[in-house]
Scaffold this active site. Sequence first.
Site, short mmCIF file in Angstrom:
data_model
loop_
_atom_site.label_atom_id
_atom_site.label_comp_id
_atom_site.label_asym_id
_atom_site.label_seq_id
_atom_site.Cartn_x
_atom_site.Cartn_y
_atom_site.Cartn_z
CB CYS A 109 42.26 -23.23 -26.45
SG CYS A 109 43.28 -22.97 -28.09
CB CYS A 162 43.33 -20.06 -27.70
SG CYS A 162 42.64 -21.09 -29.07
CG ASP A 163 43.29 -18.34 -24.31
OD1 ASP A 163 42.75 -17.52 -24.71
OD2 ASP A 163 42.11 -19.30 -23.66
#
Length: 315
Positions: free
Chosen positions: A132, A135-136
Amino acid sequence: MYKSIVIGTGPSGLTAAIYLARANLKPLVIEGPEPGGQLTTTTEVENFPGFPEGIMGPELMANMRKQAERFGAEFRTGWVNSVDLSQRPFKLQVEGHGELVAETLIISTGASAKLLGIPGERDNIGRGVSTCATCDGFFFRGKKIIVVGGGDSAMEEANFLTRFASEVRIVHRREELRASKIMQDRARENPKIVWSLNRTPLEVLSGDRGVTGLKVRNNETGEEEILETDGIFVAIGHTPNTKFLNGQLATDDHGYLIVKPGTTETNVPGVFACGDVQDQRYRQAITAAGSGCMAALDCERFLEGNSTHDWSVSL
């Protein structure tokens, strides 16, 4: 007989359980052998509102579970082997618990990211391997990273990651990409993106601090080489976890459950879907939680006028 059964314990399922329990509907929540969804594989979550310093993924999921239990949600662990949606109340066959019966169902089983299946990959999820970008990506400021994949999602993630990384290398096993022309052109015009096409990933390499490289095979020469990197984003698609439904609910071409726009209603009255199992666009913890709230409210309103059971007797 349960008023409502929630299948899945990611952000969407647990949020649905919190709302149902607060409405005194006493939901049963069925969690699989790996409860908590994909957030349990994320080390730190920095984009969930209310946590200015961030929170560990497993801790966030544990807190949401405790919150649902506090209001009266019941939890059971086991695989849902099959469901019968042909008539209400619905029947579920759950491993270790036999047949369970419910007036309504909320399906929040999520979608599993496809992995490469190579050595070192699973061991380094959360240590440099991610599925992701949104997300990261923030954790890779000024670093070199690799995106594995050749479709639209890979091109989109590569472009997004150039906001943070000093270099993004796209690795794909073929010379040709599956991505649409507009997405390919956008990636090729980005000066931070470099290409390693016709390369097959063989192994994720790591050290004490996480990922250090990706071993690949040059499909033209047959030679193996190591691409040094600080992070690897696997972008080869997701698989919605709907196999246990055996085709009883309408899905799109990719297998995601179809809901009525603006609601969580499926094509079967009394069955609702929330989270990544019906969302292939956003796939964020906060959007999953929001749809879990919607599913619980939709479920509650449905029960108000469609109960098949005299709850005044059993309660």
